[in-house]
Design a protein around this motif. Structure first.
Motif, PDB file in Angstrom:
ATOM      1  N   ASP A 178       0.823  -1.208   0.000  1.00 45.51           N
ATOM      2  CA  ASP A 178       0.000   0.000   0.000  1.00 45.51           C
ATOM      3  C   ASP A 178       0.858   1.260   0.000  1.00 45.51           C
ATOM      4  OD1 ASP A 178      -2.562  -1.224   0.071  1.00 45.51           O
ATOM      5  OD2 ASP A 178      -2.288  -1.674   2.193  1.00 45.51           O
ATOM      6  N   ALA A 179       2.048   1.156   0.577  1.00 50.30           N
ATOM      7  CA  ALA A 179       2.884   2.343   0.767  1.00 50.30           C
ATOM      8  C   ALA A 179       3.676   2.733  -0.476  1.00 50.30           C
ATOM      9  CB  ALA A 179       3.848   2.107   1.931  1.00 50.30           C
ATOM     10  N   VAL A 180       3.777   1.815  -1.444  1.00 48.61           N
ATOM     11  CA  VAL A 180       4.596   2.071  -2.630  1.00 48.61           C
ATOM     12  C   VAL A 180       3.695   2.412  -3.817  1.00 48.61           C
ATOM     13  CG1 VAL A 180       6.335   1.148  -4.196  1.00 48.61           C
ATOM     14  CG2 VAL A 180       6.382   0.516  -1.781  1.00 48.61           C
ATOM     15  N   LYS A 181       4.074   3.450  -4.538  1.00 49.36           N
ATOM     16  CA  LYS A 181       3.289   3.890  -5.688  1.00 49.36           C
ATOM     17  C   LYS A 181       3.721   3.144  -6.939  1.00 49.36           C
ATOM     18  CE  LYS A 181       1.990   8.108  -8.213  1.00 49.36           C
ATOM     19  NZ  LYS A 181       2.190   9.581  -8.316  1.00 49.36           N
ATOM     20  N   SER A 182       2.758   2.627  -7.685  1.00 51.03           N
ATOM     21  CA  SER A 182       3.023   1.995  -8.973  1.00 51.03           C
ATOM     22  C   SER A 182       3.171   3.077 -10.033  1.00 51.03           C
ATOM     23  CB  SER A 182       1.876   1.056  -9.330  1.00 51.03           C
ATOM     24  OG  SER A 182       2.013   0.574 -10.652  1.00 51.03           O
ATOM     25  N   ASN A 183       3.901   2.759 -11.093  1.00 50.10           N
ATOM     26  CA  ASN A 183       4.094   3.779 -12.127  1.00 50.10           C
ATOM     27  C   ASN A 183       2.841   4.034 -12.956  1.00 50.10           C
ATOM     28  OD1 ASN A 183       4.049   1.528 -13.776  1.00 50.10           O
ATOM     29  ND2 ASN A 183       6.118   1.799 -14.585  1.00 50.10           N
ATOM     30  N   ASP A 184       1.748   3.305 -12.658  1.00 51.83           N
ATOM     31  CA  ASP A 184       0.487   3.607 -13.350  1.00 51.83           C
ATOM     32  C   ASP A 184      -0.405   4.537 -12.526  1.00 51.83           C
ATOM     33  OD1 ASP A 184      -0.487   1.995 -11.345  1.00 51.83           O
ATOM     34  OD2 ASP A 184      -1.357   0.482 -12.683  1.00 51.83           O
ATOM     35  N   GLY A 185       0.114   4.996 -11.372  1.00 52.84           N
ATOM     36  CA  GLY A 185      -0.604   6.015 -10.609  1.00 52.84           C
ATOM     37  C   GLY A 185      -1.159   5.564  -9.280  1.00 52.84           C
TER      38      GLY A 185
END
Length: 606
Positions: A340-347
């Motif tokens: 949950d804490a890490v952002k994916s490069n799709d937003g």
């Protein structure tokens, strides 16, 4: 088989004795047959030794004639098979070697790193400028790397003449449509043929009749996926070991048919997450029959497999480590909050990206693969971190060398010390002798993929479906048994297809396309491939090793228009191994006048 072998050896003997006087077509070579014989025996030119396999006779004849027309005296070193070719190459018995490379991962980094970077698995070069350009391009997006690869190609081909390009091949296959469903036999731009989709025209035969196919090489480099990267095992190991991801037929990254249900890239392009499926078990062989071990393919196996893939010293004679050198860490994620804490490069978050399309959302992450239960939301997640931003790492994870092996099984077999490995005493995991019928047979393979090799001999390799592979899904293997026949000669393989002895023939020679098209029971499929043929110059102990003029004289003797004409348009022009993947705008044009100047410069410097 024995008769064909004898004929092949006699052919090699006859060609060597005659100086290979068999000419290419006169309209291609520009010579009459008598002129070709005269130039082939001319001793006044600069001597150059060409190393090749006898199966490449047409290419050898074209190259020989083009070089002799431009002032070379060509000495041939023809070998009957890949093993002999490799032995002669390793011994340095050549000036130019007729080589080829297929970018089976669909990304340009693979087209250059192993071949041309200092210390690469197959590289004989040591050029710091080439190294820097390979590394620079690897961190760039497709929009950025075109100009970098153009500079690399300029250095590799035109500035230093380390290679002389010949052509891009078409990828082809011929199918007996009376026996197989043609649409079930995929023809992929990069990926090796996936056997699990193939089905008989009469599907009732899937469980009782073997699929009979063929390949040229009968000696298998290794059934350990990281110890081989050649035509003898690429298709075999691709079908014996599942990977974290796959390539589609048109080189897109996909989870379909892989160990992961989903994957995502974290913002920054250095962290990659994979959520694993729980319906694949390892297969083993008992009494030459495939058996479900009951051991699930899990995250511990992934971590083990990728760590040994990137480590040059994990096994003796590691052939694929440079493909995975950008892997920094591989670990199992057990904290849902971390996703949950890490952002994916799709937003969105990594968790949201991994949950897309899943039947059950993530409720728990488990370290023990035995505890995974996807239906209950209990998953395993693997996180891979690269040494630097490197989006092309995903393509490498689709390569057969990234196949997942059993940690428990491989560690139990590979008990030797790598530094003191004794080829006469130590028996490594995947040694072909352990699956070859005879007194050394002791099949210890554990297959994570759809099929497992049960045994082989000089005639065939026999595979059976993995009974624990994605049961009840569309990726469960359709056909239970496969017989891979070893047929070295292309004409013999085509005859076997036409007579119904084999049902599918991969890589039909371009000169045989019309034969296939003229047979009503056969279907021919072709697409442009990622395979490039080229001449590789010896970099040690030969005149061409030291003289750029001599190498460039060979380079500008190559006339690709003549090659295309000979193959009736079924070969495409190339500049380097990058040509099928990156449009650099570079072009090689034959230039006899320049060759004359270069040879004069070379002769004056001796």
């Amino acid at each position: 088989m024995k008769l064909r072998h004898v004929i092949s050896l006699l052919l090699v003997f006859a060609i060597v004795l005659s100086g290979c006087s068999v000419a290419t077509k006169s309209e291609v070579a520009g010579n009459t047959e008598s002129q070709a014989e005269e130039t082939a025996t001319n001793t006044n030119g600069v001597e150059i030794e060409l190393l090749a396999q006898t199966a490449s006779e047409s290419d050898v004849n074209i190259i020989r004639d083009q070089l002799t027309k431009n002032g070379f005296n060509v000495k041939l070193n023809l070998q009957p098979d890949y093993g002999g070719f490799t032995a002669q190459k390793d011994a340095g018995n050549y000036d130019i070697a007729l080589s080829s490379w297929t970018t089976v991962t669909g990304n340009p980094d693979y087209a250059v790193r192993s071949l041309f970077k200092t210390g690469g698995d197959y590289s004989i070069l040591a050029d710091s400028d080439v190294d820097a350009l390979v590394d620079e391009a690897s961190t760039q997006t497709p929009e950025q790397y075109t100009e970098t690869y153009k500079k690399l190609e300029q250095r590799l081909v035109f500035d230093k003449a380390y290679i002389a390009p010949l052509y891009i091949s078409l990828k082809s296959q011929a199918i007996n449509k009376d026996i197989l469903q043609p649409e079930s036999v995929h023809l992929s731009k990069s990926r090796a043929l996936a056997w699990e989709h193939i089905t008989f025209a009469d599907s009732s035969k899937n469980a009782k009749d073997p699929l009979v196919i063929t390949q040229t090489a009968s000696t298998l480099t290794s059934l350990d996926p990281i110890k081989g990267n050649d035509g003898s095992i690429n298709t075999i190991n691709t079908n014996m070991y599942v990977r974290l991801i796959n390539l589609t037929d048109d080189d897109k990254i996909t989870s379909d048919g892989s160990l992961s249900r989903n994957f995502t890239i974290a913002d920054g392009n250095s962290e990659y997450y994979f959520i694993l499926r729980d319906d694949i078990n390892f297969a083993k062989v008992t009494d030459k029959k495939a058996v479900d071990t009951g051991e699930r393919v899990g995250a511990d196996d992934v971590v083990f497999s990728l760590n040994r893939a990137k480590n040059k010293d994990s096994v003796p004679d590691h052939r694929t480590f440079s493909l995975h050198e950008h892997i920094k860490d591989v670990e199992v994620v057990t904290d849902v909050a971390a996703l949950d804490a890490v952002k994916s490069n799709d937003g969105g978050s990594v968790r949201e990206a991994l949950e897309k399309g899943l039947d059950s959302r993530i409720t728990q992450l488990v370290a023990d693969k035995k505890q995974a239960n996807n239906a209950e939301g209990k998953y395993q997640v693997v996180k891979l971190t690269t040494t630097e931003p490197f989006p092309q790492v995903l393509n490498y994870l689709g390569h057969q060398s990234a196949g997942i092996v059993s940690k428990k099984q491989v560690e139990s077999i590979n008990t030797y010390d790598v530094a003191s490995f004794d080829v006469n005493k130590d028996i490594p995991y995947g040694d072909q002798n352990t699956v070859t019928e005879g007194d050394k047979y002791n099949n210890t393979l554990y297959a994570s993929g759809p099929y497992i090799l049960t045994f082989k001999n000089d005639y065939e390799a026999v595979f059976q479906k993995n009974p624990g592979y994605m049961k009840g899904t569309e990726n469960e293997p359709k056909i239970s048994d496969i017989s891979l026949r070893f047929i070295a000669d292309a004409d013999s393989a085509l005859s076997a297809l036409r007579s119904g002895e084999i049902y599918y023939y991969y890589n039909v020679p371009e000169t045989k396309y019309n034969v296939v098209k003229g047979d009503s029971k056969l279907v021919l499929n072709t697409i442009p491939s990622n395979a490039v043929a080229y001449l590789l110059f010896n970099t040690k102990g030969r005149a061409v090793s030291d003289s750029e003029d001599l190498r460039k004289a060979v380079l500008y003797s190559i006339n690709q228009d003549e090659i295309q004409q000979f193959y009736e348009g079924n070969k495409l022009k190339a500049v380097s191994t990058l040509s099928p993947l990156v449009e650099t705008g570079n072009e090689l044009k034959a230039d006899p006048a320049k060759v004359k100047e270069l040879l004069a410069s070379y002769n004056s410097s001796k």
